[in-house]
Design an enzyme around this catalytic site. Structure first.
Site, PDB file in Angstrom:
ATOM      1  N   GLY A  44      68.778  68.124 -25.288  1.00  0.00           N
ATOM      2  CA  GLY A  44      69.037  68.220 -23.865  1.00  0.00           C
ATOM      3  C   GLY A  44      67.837  67.802 -23.049  1.00  0.00           C
ATOM      4  O   GLY A  44      66.728  67.673 -23.553  1.00  0.00           O
ATOM      5  N   THR A  45      68.095  67.590 -21.780  1.00  0.00           N
ATOM      6  CA  THR A  45      67.055  67.186 -20.851  1.00  0.00           C
ATOM      7  C   THR A  45      67.207  67.972 -19.560  1.00  0.00           C
ATOM      8  O   THR A  45      68.309  68.106 -19.045  1.00  0.00           O
ATOM      9  CB  THR A  45      67.174  65.677 -20.533  1.00  0.00           C
ATOM     10  OG1 THR A  45      67.105  64.952 -21.761  1.00  0.00           O
ATOM     11  CG2 THR A  45      66.067  65.218 -19.614  1.00  0.00           C
ATOM     12  N   ALA A  46      66.089  68.479 -19.070  1.00  0.00           N
ATOM     13  CA  ALA A  46      66.060  69.149 -17.771  1.00  0.00           C
ATOM     14  C   ALA A  46      64.835  68.639 -17.035  1.00  0.00           C
ATOM     15  O   ALA A  46      63.785  68.428 -17.628  1.00  0.00           O
ATOM     16  CB  ALA A  46      65.994  70.663 -17.938  1.00  0.00           C
TER      17      ALA A  46
END
Length: 134
Positions: A44-46
């Site tokens: 994931g990416t935030a």
């Protein structure tokens, strides 16, 4: 290891989280040989961008394991208060547990004090929670 239960009168920001601790650590070599490993990085990416009077927080909605996509509609961002959010990536179960624990402690704080904690207070609480598990 026994989980610590907060005692009466203990302040919400210093109470340690009650999480399960693994009994045996599995090396990456064992995992590659087919050994059981309960920890999976779901990726994931935030990202967050802050300006003088604004903040923009964004995260993807895909959760995967290796090359398999488990879902395309999961959220990695949780609204804590009107002025505070948290975004987490990595193992989905750990992220969800962390978000639930923070929300529970904030709710406890609100019931005890009749107001939401400040953003710096929430940051300190998160720091204490994460450092405790170190």
């Amino acid at each position: 290891m026994a989980a610590h239960v907060p005692t009466q009168g203990m302040d919400v920001f210093h109470a340690p989280p009650a999480m399960l601790v693994p009994t045996k650590e599995v090396s990456p070599l064992e995992a590659a040989k087919g050994g059981f490993n309960p920890y999976v990085n779901n990726g994931g990416t935030a990202v967050a961008v802050a300006g003088k009077d604004y903040v923009v927080v964004a995260a993807d909605t895909r959760m995967s394991t290796g090359y398999s996509i488990n879902t395309r509609t999961t959220t990695k961002i949780t609204k804590l208060t009107d002025k505070c959010v948290i975004a987490t990536t990595g193992m989905a179960a750990d992220a969800r547990t962390l978000h639930k624990m923070i929300k529970a402690r904030l709710q406890w704080y609100e019931h005890q004090n009749g107001k939401n904690p400040s953003t710096p207070a929430i940051a300190q609480m998160l720091s204490n929670m994460l450092y405790y598990r170190r």
